[in-house]
Write an enzyme that holds these catalytic residues in place. Structure first.
Site, short mmCIF file in Angstrom:
data_model
loop_
_atom_site.label_atom_id
_atom_site.label_comp_id
_atom_site.label_asym_id
_atom_site.label_seq_id
_atom_site.Cartn_x
_atom_site.Cartn_y
_atom_site.Cartn_z
N ASP A 313 0.86 -1.18 0.00
CA ASP A 313 0.00 0.00 0.00
C ASP A 313 0.90 1.23 0.00
O ASP A 313 1.56 1.53 0.99
CB ASP A 313 -0.90 -0.01 1.23
N ASP A 509 36.86 -3.61 36.95
CA ASP A 509 36.54 -3.44 38.36
C ASP A 509 36.50 -4.80 39.01
O ASP A 509 36.32 -5.83 38.34
CB ASP A 509 35.21 -2.71 38.54
N ASP A 571 39.11 1.91 39.16
CA ASP A 571 39.11 2.75 40.34
C ASP A 571 40.53 2.84 40.89
O ASP A 571 41.48 2.38 40.26
CB ASP A 571 38.13 2.22 41.39
#
Length: 1456
Positions: A313, A509, A571
């Site tokens: 369509d 970490d 860290d």
């Protein structure tokens, strides 16, 4: 004719990166200044058009050919706009950035900020009006109190701002006017958004709108037209104007077929059958007017229905389907729109979802498909098909063709059917288009197989990979395991770091588990690639293994992907700090997050949360004990790497890294029952070919599964496995407690320990054919190959699924690290020397005995069974002794043997679900450190301690030390007139600075309180170094980059020789059975004796003087060794020693000599001394008492208290008799005593502690509330401390202040001072003066006198340290009169009572040893030591004093 693309030309063709580092960040109050500064900067770069929109965005493509070309001006414009966009965001504060989160271009940001801050809105006008009025009152000498200012502002606000008023009124302390203004602006923005919001519903499948007043042709198919994603034709329907249109043209006859009655020659709007709907339509239009945004669709014809037929369509804006099975991903439709068909009626939309269409080379996605049950055709929006899949569609009279937009290669060709363009679907493809031909599973099953992902991720996987789903119309049921294990806080904002290739940024970490795993793992470390989000996980037993693990990981990935790691982000943990030298040698940058700021390493923290939540959910769903967390977490990471993520545009990290989709068909539910083929392991032909095992994960070095046989603990790796995903073996097995060392219990489990995990990473796949793999699977004793090519039949298990892992997915490469050996574990032999450790039945077999033919190692720790303790302690036998000397008592074994579990040991069989059955402990509260949790677990008596082998071992170590030191002789009891001192055991758990357990310590102490002065002892003394001396020596060492070593003398008091005759009873638990009435005559000092500290000091001092040290006169606990230009400082605090110096060779020689003379435990560097955490960074040394603070807060249940900004309130003032007297002042006194020690590194607490100490004899509830405020202040600043900066100038100066008659009870003044050595705060004090003074000058003058005394002592100490000051010390005083008295020789009768102070200071000033200088009150740093201050003043002075949270990360300067 020039096109629009050719008309737009960029003014500046060079891509410029604007430097905005000097631009002030935008806040809610400085927009006008900021906008002028930014606009001028960009105008200078000739880029102002990108801000005001005068440089518009060129078209993305140019050209008139069928295949358009990319517009280079658009690419250049877009790159420049993104650079400007990023630069502007960097110049906006974090509090303002959410306001522009929806903007996508620099011009949108500029316009959004202008609308928010440049308009004369109510919030701006209110702020300016009131601030102007407040400033005018202040200039007139009538300043308005801050509370009154806030009240005046709030009472003039309209009702629309009531939520803001309520929030401010609920606060304990009123916020600043700036904060109030920000809240008003935010509220105002929400009100404007509510008033101006326009609701625009979705549009779908615009085909027709029935209107009798229009002649628009309704046939949108059949023309020879080209459609692609670059056409500019509007697909939205525009409503016709009311009334009739004048059109003189003759209408053309309609040649199409009616969509209502299927008769050719007229359209649907002229169909005779349409009149029956006329009345209904008119009534509906009158009550519910049609909106042009409402979804609409064609009314389907009454043709044979096929759910797999799809029609193209060209006028539709949404895809529509009526078959729910066509949707592989679906969710309920929450909008309020319906689909309007050609006759004007509406059809409801119930769901939305996704689908896919097959082509010759790839599938085409259909997104946002509307499920409309009552429609009879499936419609494809050409517009969405082209834009979503980058294709073009060409329509011909009898066919259509779909082409790839980039290459022009045809993907599919279809033909018309019934004058409609129908998508071709072969009969063999009709079933496989939207569903897999393999067996279907429910949403819940796929949810469990994929590791319990979110609903969006689950639907994305099912949709994109066309997974077979049973009953797709059923929604996913709520998963209780997800609710239990995935509760979390609000996430932080995303990082701005971008990467362009794998391994450019690696985030890492370490995660610590509160439960020791079945394989003795306590930690795991992850490495996350920022570009692909791919994760590698390694289990660890100790944090120190991180360095070796990273080296292995680096070699593995760099060799596999042929690229180098660029940056490691972690860290500031010690396990990563040791990597700095290695990283610098290999050219790898190392970025670290600020201390105690895990949000800066948010990628790793979020990955931790994802892994732990998924792992815990897997454990919970399968009822697997939490001691198996390494297996669950490895499976979690395995699945996370294969799940799509929105960060990668719904690609999986696996696909992003390896360029191919993962294989989901091999996935099974973790912990479910499985049956591996075990025939090669059988000893005879009659044994079972399989055993029920638990599925524990996927082999990463082989194409196989990991299967755990629970009764024997053997882990099989097999390719031929049958699965029953409805059964979970762990849920039907009764377990005792965990076998981990940290969770032993008296009740023994009835199941054995299991194999250890390999040392290879748990989640590292790689494409095949990379070399030979190391085989770690269990192999049969005699078979050359553990695998069989014969497929196992599943006919006998209809409810199970037989599975074999697909070999299409990449497997792990070979690992060069150590591999687990296939040798059975050798059980330790139990020692029978200790009666407590004897096995009650040593000849009975143990159910935990490993199978000698087991190809896998057993766990090195078997489940202990400690016998029930008796009421009396079994004493070791003493060997024979001579009459002249008492032999040593028998020591406890240093390593207690492992006790095997009795086969008949009782097992918990009751049905109640307990944590003990799962082998877990109650989760820790926030900041719950080991000391607070273990306070009740420390034994109080020797009887309790002897029940635990760890305490028993600690007691044995103490007794061995006493015996080896020849501390006593066992002799007959003395006459009754002689005092026999008792003794007792003190049990303590020693912890590290991070709260982790260090060791168990048992100390034998004498009951010295029974000693009588003059008879049992003469003199007492304890070597305690002054806190000022510690700070001075540490400051000098840091400034000169000297190493600082920390020593701990083992059993220091046992080194001292007693000169008095002291008798002590035998130690509890170690009484000689042959001579129980004998006593110990002490030769050496022992802890608890009054004279023990002095005896130890004499012993240590004598030795140090003999080797060349000089005892300081200013501080007797300080010793200095000087040899030529080499110098060594030694500070002694009882048995803890700090030593530093400028000569490393002499320092090492001194340490070796001390170790030979005394039993010394040496630390590599200063890190934790007397409860003080010392963190050394290149910029200096940070001293804090964070763990001590948290322990204090935990002990007082104030961990979760609401923090306050100041330790004491400015009003009302505390008085002696205010409030009600506390019934028991013990707790008050204990907390104040703890605060006094805490002031060692916290000068900001000095005044509060001094003030609260004045009421210790009779505290009231007012004093208790003031004490709680101090604790609330500590709850917000637990990690604050002083920072000793490197590169300090060794000049001495002090600030002196006094609060005249500040105490309303006796009107005695409070004086305070703080002394600096350069920028280092080294000494401070806050105390009341001795008497009442008659003027502020007199109070300040006496304070200066006290400060000068402290300076004189510090100068003497510096002289002994060999430090010469270039300038005389300076005292800063904010009282002009006191300054003149110090500098001028003036004396009269009003100063008789302070004559001593006058003469003392005058002599110091006149001799040039001291200077007194006036300073402004605003710069008087000692002001915070004499009175409570407001929040702004207190925080300002605290920062200037040097109390900071963390040391400067990049060479920042500590401003004083």
């Amino acid at each position: 004719m020039a096109t629009h693309a050719e008309e737009i030309v960029l003014v500046n063709t060079n891509i410029l990166n604007v430097n905005m580092s000097n631009v002030t960040k935008l806040t809610s109050t400085n927009y006008l200044m900021w906008s002028r500064q930014v606009h001028a900067l960009f105008d200078g770069y000739e880029l102002a058009g990108f801000l005001d929109g005068s440089t518009p965005m060129p078209p993305a493509t140019i050209g008139t050919d069928a295949v358009p070309r990319v517009n280079p001006d658009y690419t250049r414009w877009r790159r420049q706009d993104k650079l400007i966009y990023s630069a502007i965001l960097g110049a906006i504060s974090m509090s303002v950035q959410p306001a522009v989160s929806r903007a996508t271009t620099a011009a949108q940001i500029w316009e959004t900020l202008r609308k928010i801050y440049a308009n004369p809105s109510y919030g701006h006008v209110t702020q300016l009006r009131f601030i102007t009025r407040f400033d005018q009152l202040a200039l007139l000498g009538k300043p308005m109190d801050h509370d009154e200012q806030v009240e005046r502002v709030l009472e003039n606000l309209p009702d629309d701002y009531k939520p803001v008023i309520d929030q401010i009124a609920a606060k304990d302390t009123p916020p600043s006017l700036t904060e109030i203004h920000e809240r008003l602006i935010n509220r105002e923005s929400k009100l404007l958004a509510l008033n101006s919001a326009e609701v625009v519903p979705i549009t779908a499948n615009v085909v027709t709108h029935r209107n009798t007043n229009t002649n628009r042709n309704q046939n949108n198919r059949g023309d020879n037209r080209n459609y692609n994603n670059n056409n500019n034709r509007s697909n939205s329907w525009q409503p016709s104007s009311s009334g009739s249109r004048s059109d003189n043209r003759q209408p053309k006859p309609y040649l199409g077929r009616c969509q209502i009655c299927s008769v050719q020659g007229h359209s649907a709007k002229r169909c005779p059958q349409l009149h029956q709907f006329q009345s209904t339509t008119n009534q509906q239009q009158s009550t519910s007017p049609f909106t042009p945004w409402q979804p609409r669709a064609n009314l389907a014809v009454n043709s044979p229905y096929n759910a797999n037929n799809w029609l193209l369509d060209s006028g539709a804006t949404h895809h529509i389907t009526s078959d729910f099975n066509n949707l592989s991903f679906h969710q309920p439709y929450t909008g309020g729109d319906d689909v309007m068909i050609a006759d004007g009626s509406t059809i409801p939309i119930t769901h939305t979802g996704s689908a896919s269409l097959p082509t010759s080379s790839r599938s085409l996605d259909l997104n946002k498909v509307l499920y409309v049950p009552n429609i009879h055709k499936n419609l494809i929006s050409v517009y969405r098909l082209c834009n979503t899949n980058r294709v073009s569609v060409e329509f011909f009279p009898a066919s259509f063709q779909v082409k790839d937009l980039n290459t022009g290669v045809p993907l599919l060709q279809g033909k018309t059917k019934d004058e409609l363009y129908e998508w071709p679907i072969a009969s063999s493809q009709a079933v496989s288009m939207f569903a897999s031909p393999c067996s279907k599973a429910t949403h819940s099953s796929w949810h469990s197989r994929l590791g319990h992902p979110s609903l969006a991720i689950l639907n994305s996987v099912i949709s994109n990979h066309s997974l077979p789903v049973l009953n797709p119309s059923h929604k996913l049921l709520s998963c209780s395991d997800c609710f239990i294990n995935k509760s979390h806080k609000v996430p932080f904002s995303n990082s701005t770091i971008t990467s362009s290739k794998p391994l450019e940024y690696i985030y890492s970490d370490v995660w610590s588990s509160p439960i020791l795993s079945i394989d003795n793992y306590r930690y795991y470390v992850i490495f996350v690639d920022h570009f692909t989000r791919y994760t590698w996980l390694y289990p660890l037993k100790q944090k120190s293994q991180v360095k070796d693990t990273f080296i292995i990981f680096k070699s593995l990935v760099e060799n596999r992907f042929q690229t180098r790691i660029g940056t490691l982000y972690s860290d500031n943990g010690g396990e990563f700090v040791v990597l700095r030298d290695y990283l610098s040698q290999h050219g790898i940058s190392h970025f670290t997050s600020p201390p105690h700021t895990p949000e800066h390493n948010g990628l790793s923290e979020r990955k931790h949360r994802h892994i732990v939540e998924m792992g815990l959910t897997l454990l919970s769903h399968a009822s697997v004990p939490k001691t198996y967390w390494p297996y669950a977490f490895s499976v979690a990471v395995y699945l996370i790497n294969r799940l799509p993520t929105p960060l990668l545009q719904l690609q999986s990290p696996f696909q992003k890294l390896f360029g191919q989709p993962p294989n989901y068909e091999k996935l099974k539910v973790f912990g479910c029952a499985c049956y591996p083929w075990l025939r090669p392991y059988n000893r005879h032909k009659l044994e079972d070919k399989s055993k029920q095992c638990a599925f524990m994960g996927y082999s990463l070095t082989q194409s196989a599964y990991l299967c755990l046989h629970i009764p024997t603990g053997r882990l099989y790796t097999s390719r031929h496995v049958q699965f029953d995903e409805r059964c979970f073996p762990f849920s039907t097995t009764n377990f005792g407690v965990s076998t981990s060392q940290e969770q032993r219990s008296d009740s023994a489990p009835n199941w054995p320990s299991h194999t250890t995990l390999p040392t290879t990473p748990l989640v590292l796949p790689a494409p095949p054919c990379l070399g030979p793999h190391l085989d770690t699977s269990p192999r049969p004793p005699s078979s050359p190959s553990p695998l069989c090519t014969t497929q196992v039949s599943s006919s006998n298990l209809p409810s199970s699924s037989i599975s074999s892992p697909s070999s299409s997915e990449p497997t792990a490469p070979s690992h060069n690290g150590p591999q687990p050996t296939a040798q059975p574990h050798q059980t330790q032999n139990s020692n029978s020397n200790s009666p407590i450790l004897n096995n009650p039945n040593p000849n009975s077999p143990s159910p935990n005995s490993p199978n000698q033919n087991s190809p896998l190692p057993q766990s090195p720790i078997s489940s202990p069974h400690i016998p029930t303790p008796s009421t009396s302690i079994s004493e070791p036998n003493s060997p024979s002794s001579s009459s002249t000397s008492t032999p040593p008592l028998p020591p406890v074994l240093p390593a207690p043997p492992i006790i095997q579990v009795n086969a008949q040991a009782p097992v918990n069989t009751h049905s109640m679900a307990t944590r003990a059955k799962d082998g877990i402990r109650k989760p820790n509260q926030k900041y719950s450190y080991a000391t607070s949790l273990a306070a009740n677990s420390e034994p109080r008596t020797a009887i309790q301690a002897m029940k635990d082998d760890r305490w028993r071992q600690a007691m044995g170590s103490e007794i061995n030390a006493q015996i080896g030191n020849h501390t006593w002789d066992l002799v007959p009891p003395p006459p009754p007139s002689v005092t026999i001192v008792g003794c007792r055991w003190i049990f303590t758990k020693k912890f590290n600075s991070d709260g982790s357990l260090n060791r168990y310590k048992a100390r034998l102490v004498a009951k010295g309180y029974n000693q009588r002065p003059g008879l049992d002892y003469a003199e007492t003394f304890s070597p305690v170094i002054k806190s000022t001396s510690i700070r001075i020596v540490l400051g000098v060492a840091v400034d000169r980059s000297w190493p600082i070593r920390q020593l701990d003398v083992n059993n220091a008091f046992l080194q001292g020789t007693l000169t008095d005759e002291v008798y002590m009873s035998q130690p509890p638990g170690f009484v000689d059975k042959d001579r129980p009435d004998y006593v110990c005559r002490l030769r050496k000092a022992i802890y608890g004796l009054k004279q023990a500290p002095r005896a130890w000091y004499v012993e240590l001092r004598t030795y140090l003087l003999t080797v060349g040290f000089v005892n300081s006169i200013s501080d007797t606990s300080l010793f200095v060794l000087q040899r030529g230009r080499s110098i060594i400082y030694m500070l002694v605090y009882v048995d803890d020693i700090l030593i530093t110096g400028n000569d490393t060779v002499l320092l090492k020689h001194t340490l070796d000599a001390l170790s030979q003379r005394f039993s010394v435990k040496e630390h590599e560097d200063l890190h934790y001394f007397l409860g003080i955490e010392a963190k050394r960074v290149p910029q200096g040394l940070h001293l804090s008492q964070r763990r001590y603070t948290l322990d204090l807060l935990a002990r007082t249940n104030m961990l979760t208290a609401k923090p306050v900004a100041t330790p004491m309130a400015t009003s009302p003032k505390l008085t002696l008799h205010s409030g009600t007297k506390l019934p028991d002042p013990t707790e008050y006194r204990g907390i104040v005593g703890s605060l006094q020690y805490l002031a060692f590194t916290r000068p900001d607490l000095s005044y509060a502690v001094n003030r609260l100490s004045q009421y210790m004899h009779m505290p009231t509830d007012d004093h208790w509330n003031a004490l709680k405020r101090v604790l609330r202040y500590l709850a917000g600043t637990p990690d604050h401390g002083i920072f000793l900066k490197k590169g300090n100038t060794l000049s001495l100066h002090a600030y002196s202040d006094a609060d005249w008659a500040g105490d309303t009870d006796d009107y005695v003044s409070t004086n305070g001072y703080i002394v600096y050595l350069g920028h280092h705060p080294i000494s401070w004090s806050s105390k009341k003066q001795k008497g009442v003074v008659r003027s502020s000058t007199e109070a300040e003058y006496r304070s200066v006198a006290n400060t000068s005394s402290e300076l004189q002592w510090i100068c003497s100490l510096l002289t002994e340290l060999g430090i010469q000051l270039s300038h005389p010390p300076v005292i800063y005083c904010d009282n002009v009169g006191a300054t003149y008295l110090c500098a001028n020789p003036v004396f009269h009768s009003r100063m008789k009572h302070i004559a001593l102070d006058y003469h003392f200071i005058r002599n110091q000033v006149q001799s040039g040893a001291l200077r007194v200088v006036h300073v402004s009150t605003h710069d008087q740093l000692a002001d915070t030591l004499t009175k409570p201050l407001s929040r702004v003043a207190f925080q300002n002075f605290s920062r200037k004093i040097g109390v900071i949270k963390v040391p400067p990360s990049c060479g920042g300067v500590l401003r004083i």
